[in-house]
Design an enzyme around this catalytic site. Sequence first.
Site, PDB file in Angstrom:
ATOM      1  N   GLU A  56       0.920  -1.127  -0.004  1.00  0.00           N
ATOM      2  CA  GLU A  56       0.088  -0.010   0.002  1.00  0.00           C
ATOM      3  C   GLU A  56       0.743   1.284   0.088  1.00  0.00           C
ATOM      4  OE1 GLU A  56      -3.083   0.528  -0.396  1.00  0.00           O
ATOM      5  OE2 GLU A  56      -3.825  -1.776  -0.315  1.00  0.00           O
ATOM      6  N   ASN A  62       1.408   3.964  -2.947  1.00  0.00           N
ATOM      7  CA  ASN A  62       1.157   5.162  -3.027  1.00  0.00           C
ATOM      8  C   ASN A  62       2.328   6.052  -3.241  1.00  0.00           C
ATOM      9  OD1 ASN A  62      -1.539   4.872  -1.946  1.00  0.00           O
ATOM     10  ND2 ASN A  62      -0.845   5.305   0.357  1.00  0.00           N
ATOM     11  N   ARG A 120      -9.190   3.759  -7.088  1.00  0.00           N
ATOM     12  CA  ARG A 120      -8.361   3.785  -5.879  1.00  0.00           C
ATOM     13  C   ARG A 120      -9.787   3.412  -4.741  1.00  0.00           C
ATOM     14  NH1 ARG A 120      -4.375   1.703  -6.382  1.00  0.00           N
ATOM     15  NH2 ARG A 120      -3.705   1.955  -4.336  1.00  0.00           N
TER      16      ARG A 120
END
Length: 150
Positions: free
Chosen positions: A50, A54, A109
């Site tokens: 994650e 990002n 997302r």
Amino acid sequence: MNQPGRNFMSLQFAARSENESFARVTVAAFVSQLDPTMDEITDLKTVISEAVTNSIIHGYDGDPEGIVTISALIEGDTVTLSVEDKGRGIEDVELAKQPLFTSKPELERSGMGFTIMENFMDEFEVSSELGGGTSIRMKKRIVSKTALYN
Ligand SMILES: Nc1ncnc2c1ncn2[C@@H]1O[C@H](COP(=O)(O)OP(=O)(O)O)[C@@H](O)[C@H]1O
Ligand SMILES: [Mg+2]
């Protein structure tokens, strides 16, 4: 200096999506010396994924010239992970941390990355500077299998 139970690794790589699995597997391999459970390994892989995703898609907006730095520190039974980029930074960190908030809804997302990191780890911190980059620091105590089965 040579404290028992202390170990460290750091790694830099190009902000390319191919490197997400590389980061995930590397951290899992490094942390395996703590003898984590499958669930713990899954949690660590998920939060690394994650955070690295990002940095790649938000921090660098897909620019593969960007560099992502990850590190893992083991102190006793605790692992501290950090993921850093020198990308665009986050304007409002508190807003960005809200469940379901995403600045890229067009990419489908989920807006749950930060919420997942917060929930899967014991400690979670974001520091970010607009135009300067973002740094995530997260900590988790590993209850090793050896401890569970003895
Ligand atoms: N490394 C980063 N650099 C810039 N912005 C970021 C970074 N990480 C997260 N953000 C911002 O925080 C928001 C929330 O992140 P996250 O919870 O992972 O949701 P998602 O990635 O699904 O949008 C992102 O939409 C983005 O605006
Ligand atoms: Mg995300």
